[in-house]
Design a protein around this motif. Structure first.
Motif, PDB file in Angstrom:
ATOM      1  N   ASN A   1      17.965   6.215  16.153  1.00  0.00           N
ATOM      2  CA  ASN A   1      16.657   7.011  15.059  1.00  0.00           C
ATOM      3  C   ASN A   1      16.959   6.196  14.142  1.00  0.00           C
ATOM      4  N   ARG A   2      17.414   5.745  12.968  1.00  0.00           N
ATOM      5  CA  ARG A   2      17.387   6.167  12.013  1.00  0.00           C
ATOM      6  C   ARG A   2      15.862   3.991  12.333  1.00  0.00           C
ATOM      7  N   SER A   3      16.223   3.652  12.893  1.00  0.00           N
ATOM      8  CA  SER A   3      15.687   2.471  12.975  1.00  0.00           C
ATOM      9  C   SER A   3      14.247   2.215  13.749  1.00  0.00           C
ATOM     10  N   ALA A   4      14.514   3.276  14.492  1.00  0.00           N
ATOM     11  CA  ALA A   4      12.478   3.901  14.916  1.00  0.00           C
ATOM     12  C   ALA A   4      12.350   4.731  14.514  1.00  0.00           C
ATOM     13  N   ALA A   5      12.814   5.397  13.385  1.00  0.00           N
ATOM     14  CA  ALA A   5      11.657   5.754  12.074  1.00  0.00           C
ATOM     15  C   ALA A   5      11.384   4.512  10.963  1.00  0.00           C
ATOM     16  N   LYS A   6      12.066   4.154  10.417  1.00  0.00           N
ATOM     17  CA  LYS A   6      12.132   2.866  10.210  1.00  0.00           C
ATOM     18  C   LYS A   6      10.063   1.856  10.912  1.00  0.00           C
ATOM     19  N   GLU A   7      10.775   1.895  11.890  1.00  0.00           N
ATOM     20  CA  GLU A   7       9.481   1.140  12.465  1.00  0.00           C
ATOM     21  C   GLU A   7       8.447   2.066  12.934  1.00  0.00           C
ATOM     22  N   GLU A   8       7.878   3.443  12.796  1.00  0.00           N
ATOM     23  CA  GLU A   8       7.451   4.096  12.945  1.00  0.00           C
ATOM     24  C   GLU A   8       6.452   3.632  11.757  1.00  0.00           C
ATOM     25  N   ALA A   9       7.495   4.257  10.448  1.00  0.00           N
ATOM     26  CA  ALA A   9       7.393   4.107   9.233  1.00  0.00           C
ATOM     27  C   ALA A   9       6.716   3.113   8.554  1.00  0.00           C
ATOM     28  N   ARG A  10       6.448   1.714   8.954  1.00  0.00           N
ATOM     29  CA  ARG A  10       5.695   0.252   8.972  1.00  0.00           C
ATOM     30  C   ARG A  10       4.469  -0.025   9.239  1.00  0.00           C
ATOM     31  N   GLU A  11       4.729   1.209  11.063  1.00  0.00           N
ATOM     32  CA  GLU A  11       3.506   0.865  11.592  1.00  0.00           C
ATOM     33  C   GLU A  11       2.583   2.210  11.102  1.00  0.00           C
TER      34      GLU A  11
ATOM     35  N   ASP B   1       2.453   2.521   8.359  1.00  0.00           N
ATOM     36  CA  ASP B   1       2.177   1.499   6.788  1.00  0.00           C
ATOM     37  C   ASP B   1       1.013   0.855   7.004  1.00  0.00           C
ATOM     38  N   GLN B   2       1.500  -0.293   8.202  1.00  0.00           N
ATOM     39  CA  GLN B   2       0.465  -1.196   8.608  1.00  0.00           C
ATOM     40  C   GLN B   2      -0.578  -0.613   8.874  1.00  0.00           C
ATOM     41  N   GLN B   3      -1.035   0.464   9.540  1.00  0.00           N
ATOM     42  CA  GLN B   3      -1.739   1.344  10.306  1.00  0.00           C
ATOM     43  C   GLN B   3      -2.843   1.598   8.772  1.00  0.00           C
ATOM     44  N   GLN B   4      -2.580   2.095   8.451  1.00  0.00           N
ATOM     45  CA  GLN B   4      -2.938   2.232   6.905  1.00  0.00           C
ATOM     46  C   GLN B   4      -4.098   1.126   6.041  1.00  0.00           C
ATOM     47  N   ARG B   5      -2.814  -0.044   5.804  1.00  0.00           N
ATOM     48  CA  ARG B   5      -3.613  -1.408   5.175  1.00  0.00           C
ATOM     49  C   ARG B   5      -4.831  -1.579   5.790  1.00  0.00           C
TER      50      ARG B   5
ATOM     51  N   LEU C   1      -8.903  -2.125   4.382  1.00  0.00           N
ATOM     52  CA  LEU C   1      -9.228  -3.871   4.790  1.00  0.00           C
ATOM     53  C   LEU C   1     -10.211  -2.905   4.945  1.00  0.00           C
ATOM     54  N   ASP C   2     -10.739  -2.139   6.275  1.00  0.00           N
ATOM     55  CA  ASP C   2     -11.534  -1.437   7.310  1.00  0.00           C
ATOM     56  C   ASP C   2     -12.718  -1.398   5.659  1.00  0.00           C
ATOM     57  N   SER C   3     -12.355  -0.445   5.526  1.00  0.00           N
ATOM     58  CA  SER C   3     -13.340   0.682   4.283  1.00  0.00           C
ATOM     59  C   SER C   3     -13.875  -0.417   3.503  1.00  0.00           C
ATOM     60  N   ARG C   4     -12.898  -1.111   2.646  1.00  0.00           N
ATOM     61  CA  ARG C   4     -13.250  -2.185   1.796  1.00  0.00           C
ATOM     62  C   ARG C   4     -14.270  -3.379   2.162  1.00  0.00           C
ATOM     63  N   LEU C   5     -14.022  -3.799   3.708  1.00  0.00           N
ATOM     64  CA  LEU C   5     -15.027  -4.864   4.037  1.00  0.00           C
ATOM     65  C   LEU C   5     -16.312  -4.001   4.470  1.00  0.00           C
ATOM     66  N   ASP C   6     -15.904  -2.458   5.192  1.00  0.00           N
ATOM     67  CA  ASP C   6     -17.632  -1.491   5.274  1.00  0.00           C
ATOM     68  C   ASP C   6     -18.700  -1.610   3.499  1.00  0.00           C
ATOM     69  N   ASP C   7     -17.507  -1.581   2.344  1.00  0.00           N
ATOM     70  CA  ASP C   7     -18.137  -1.278   1.154  1.00  0.00           C
ATOM     71  C   ASP C   7     -18.683  -2.894   0.891  1.00  0.00           C
ATOM     72  N   LEU C   8     -18.074  -3.606   1.042  1.00  0.00           N
ATOM     73  CA  LEU C   8     -18.649  -5.058   0.834  1.00  0.00           C
ATOM     74  C   LEU C   8     -19.821  -5.391   1.532  1.00  0.00           C
TER      75      LEU C   8
END
Length: 164
Positions: free
Chosen positions: A102-112, A114-118, A122-129
């Motif tokens: 459960n701990r590793s699954a939660a860690k992986e979910e948080a990493r996913e 975070d990556q989705q947020q990034r 990036l998409d937002s910044r690209l649209d702004d540019l």
């Protein structure tokens, strides 16, 4: 490869060593307590003994050779205490395994997440540019039109072909 395998074996060894005193204390308690001996320790031991003898008889082809004799009280207490001790070891190990999963699954979910947020950032910044480039391109075309400055060498307005 010296990674997690030896550590897991060491962890299981530690859990077994910790559970042995628990099993021994249960055996002692069973010897002293009528309730614990009669209702907690002996019934699982007698059931295990019955199943084991029946299975051996079935494997050897002696299926209908009579009733299975019960274990004496001392052996039943010993076997029951060992079974409870092993059950405790299994329970602790299973709990640790589920917790780690459960701990590793939660860690992986948080990493996913975070990556989705990034990626969204990036998409937002690209649209702004893109918007900024289009805006600046429109301003440059407007300034050229106002100044009536011919385009430089190799420059063409969108939709026009360069001179041949």
């Amino acid at each position: 490869m010296v990674g997690p395998f030896p550590l897991s074996k060491l962890g299981m060894l530690i859990i077994r060593q910790i559970s042995r005193p628990i099993a021994n204390s249960m055996k002692e308690r069973a010897k002293k307590s009528y309730f614990f001996r009669t209702y907690v320790c002996m019934p699982p031991a007698q059931l295990y003994h019955w199943c084991e003898v029946r299975t051996r008889m079935w494997i050897m082809g002696m299926e209908r050779s009579g009733a299975v004799p019960k274990l004496n009280e001392t052996m039943a207490i010993e076997l029951g205490g060992n079974m409870i001790g092993e059950g405790i070891v299994f329970g602790i190990a299973a709990t640790i395994l589920v917790y780690e999963y459960n701990r590793s699954a939660a860690k992986e979910e948080a990493r996913e997440a975070d990556q989705q947020q990034r990626l969204l950032e990036l998409d937002s910044r690209l649209d702004d540019l893109r918007f900024t480039v289009e805006e600046q391109d429109a301003k440059i075309r407007e300034l050229r039109r106002l100044l009536a400055v011919p385009a430089g060498p190799g420059w063409t307005e969108p939709g026009r072909r360069p001179p041949s």
